[in-house]
Write an enzyme that holds these catalytic residues in place. Structure first.
Site, PDB file in Angstrom:
ATOM      1  N   HIS A   1      -9.115   3.494  -1.388  1.00 46.50           N
ATOM      2  CA  HIS A   1      -7.736   3.025  -1.234  1.00 46.50           C
ATOM      3  C   HIS A   1      -7.317   2.142  -2.401  1.00 46.50           C
ATOM      4  CE1 HIS A   1      -4.035   1.754   0.446  1.00 46.50           C
ATOM      5  NE2 HIS A   1      -4.457   0.732   1.172  1.00 46.50           N
TER       6      HIS A   1
ATOM      7  N   CYS B   1       0.811  -1.221   0.000  1.00 49.55           N
ATOM      8  CA  CYS B   1       0.000   0.000   0.000  1.00 49.55           C
ATOM      9  C   CYS B   1       0.841   1.267   0.000  1.00 49.55           C
ATOM     10  CB  CYS B   1      -0.939  -0.013   1.191  1.00 49.55           C
ATOM     11  SG  CYS B   1      -1.885  -1.530   1.285  1.00 49.55           S
TER      12      CYS B   1
END
Lengths: 122, 391
Positions: free
Chosen positions: B338, B85
């Site tokens: 996200h 991420c």
């Protein structure tokens, strides 16, 4: 050295074996080239008591991983010898689990692992 | 080292099931960023791209070189960054160092992801690849489970009853949804209440659905340039003042500090030191709230609140516009969305626009902001910190 293979292979004895550093008298998990505490190169493999406490846990209620059918308890167990490992807690009512609970090791057979260490209430 | 600035920004709407491919989304936002920077593709000397699961999502690896050619940056050096991420933030930090060193004057940095192209089963399996595959996956490792473990640990170590902690966690999600409603790029555009959070289904105790960010598609891009070039091209360059990056091992081997993430503290200390600034100097923060508890842990690791106190800070409104430190005024990962490879670039986009004063028309401008900080967490172990300034 083939650490990962040695770790899983030794579990078939029915005991958890980990690397032990004779120089600083500490166990090492996960297995690796040198002692992470004192950088000693000559590490032995030693069997552990298999006793410990729940460091933290979660009851997994939803998972799309086909290998794992919820609910199951995923936990970090801190062994009496001072190392922590990620594992499952079995034979334990979901509502009775808590941080600090004493547990002992139990070897199970799960797809892909002939001997997988899980923990049950001590 | 030379000063380096952001001179152009681009951002797609984050969403579920984008009709566009990762490459199409990235090309669009990159052209926006180049337009804003007053450059053409031939001015771009090198490209960095954050993209995590392209091979699983669309059967497409090595996206960076096709991307370079798609947008007319023919034959330039293009590199892909993969740090779960934090991939987008890694791509930005690396580009800043290339330009700071004098090797390049202008670089384009993008991030793109199409997570929702995967089935839930494949997404769960591939996301779990960013935990340890050898010793942790065999017990059923998932990311909700990791943050759930940290939540129980947080409750225990800081002596906060779980019911109180759950209310604090809910306050984090409620605030993120509220600000996302002001952000046209946000994926989730609806308010939620504490009760909604506490009623949502249990994923991994004590984490419920509304404690977690969604799966998302989206892209973001920035053009960066040396100070000298930046001043010729744009009126309001926003400069990088501090950079930091650190790594940690698997969760079970992070001994002394949990539920603190030590690598985050080290990464942010690097960037504060480089900038000559402290947490008290920050006017705005975008941090990695993949789960509500993750936001609380991050805010403490960045030095904004004492350990165990950030939940109360959220409840008191200290993280809102006008509060002690406005956090995730974009809606955060929770509600902005996200798309993992794009997230770090999106955070830099947000801070840049705040520091340029662009957010007034959306009703979420931090008035007079001079310094902003970005915090990104990749998997168990990649921590990025970047401080930007308009000074």
């Amino acid at each position: 050295m083939d650490y990962k293979h040695t770790f899983w292979h030794k579990l078939r004895t029915g005991h958890l074996w980990l690397q032990y550093c004779p120089a600083c008298a500490r166990y090492v998990f996960y297995p690796r080239e040198r002692c992470p505490h004192c950088w000693e190169a000559q590490l032995d493999w030693q069997p552990l008591s298999g006793m410990g406490r729940i460091y933290s846990y979660t009851v997994v209620r939803v998972s799309a991983l086909p290998e794992f059918q919820p609910p199951y308890i995923y936990a970090l167990v801190e062994l009496d010898e001072g190392v922590r490992l990620a594992t499952n807690i079995e034979d334990c009512p979901l509502e009775s689990i808590q941080v600090g609970m004493p547990v002992r090791i139990k070897m199970i057979n799960r797809e892909g692992h002939e001997a997988l260490p899980v923990f049950v209430p001590a | 080292m030379r000063r380096v600035a952001v001179i152009g920004t681009g951002h797609s709407k984050f969403c579920f099931n984008s009709p566009k491919t990762s490459l199409e989304m990235l090309a669009e936002v990159s052209l926006d960023a180049m337009n804003e920077a007053n450059i053409t593709p031939k001015d771009v000397q090198a490209i960095n791209v954050g993209n995590v699961l392209g091979p699983f999502e669309e059967g497409q690896g090595m996206i960076q070189s096709f991307f370079a050619n798609d947008i007319g940056c023919f034959n330039v050096a293009a590199s892909r960054f993969e740090g779960a991420c934090a991939s987008g933030s890694m791509a930005v930090r690396d580009a800043v160092m290339w330009v700071a060193s004098g090797y390049y004057d202008i670089m384009l940095v993008g991030g793109t992801e199409k997570s929702t192209a995967m089935t839930t089963g494949l997404a769960t399996r591939t996301f779990a690849m960013y935990g340890d595959s050898r010793y942790e996956f065999p017990s059923g490792f998932t990311f909700p489970a990791v943050f759930a473990l940290l939540a129980h640990l947080y409750s225990n170590q800081y002596n906060i009853p779980l019911a109180t902690l759950k209310e604090q966690m809910a306050a984090v999600s409620v605030q993120s949804h509220e600000y996302a409603m002001k952000n046209p790029n946000a994926q989730i555009q609806k308010p939620i209440t504490k009760e909604d959070v506490l009623k949502s289904f249990m994923v991994s105790t004590p984490i419920q659905l509304q404690d977690a960010c969604p799966f998302s598609d989206g892209a973001a891009a920035v053009v960066i340039a040396s100070e000298e070039v930046a001043k010729k091209l744009v009126k309001r360059p926003v400069y990088f003042a501090g950079l930091g990056q650190a790594s940690s091992g698997k969760l079970s081997s992070q001994y002394k500090y949990l539920p603190r993430i030590r690598a985050r503290e080290l990464a942010s200390q690097q960037s504060y030191r480089m900038a000559g600034l402290t947490p008290q100097d920050m006017d705005i923060c975008e941090l990695h709230d993949c789960f509500s508890i993750a936001a609380m842990i991050a805010a403490e690791g960045l030095g904004f609140f004492e350990y165990g106190k950030s939940g109360a800070a959220w409840e008191k409104g200290e993280t809102r516009l006008g509060g002690k430190i406005p956090i995730n005024i974009s809606g955060g990962l929770k509600a902005k969305g996200h798309p993992i490879g794009a997230t770090g670039v999106s955070q830099v986009y947000e801070i840049t626009r705040q520091l340029r004063g662009d957010m007034a028309e959306q009703g979420r401008q931090v008035e007079g902001a001079k310094y902003g900080i970005v915090d990104t967490l990749g998997g168990d172990g990649v921590l990025l910190s970047m401080i930007l300034t308009n000074q």
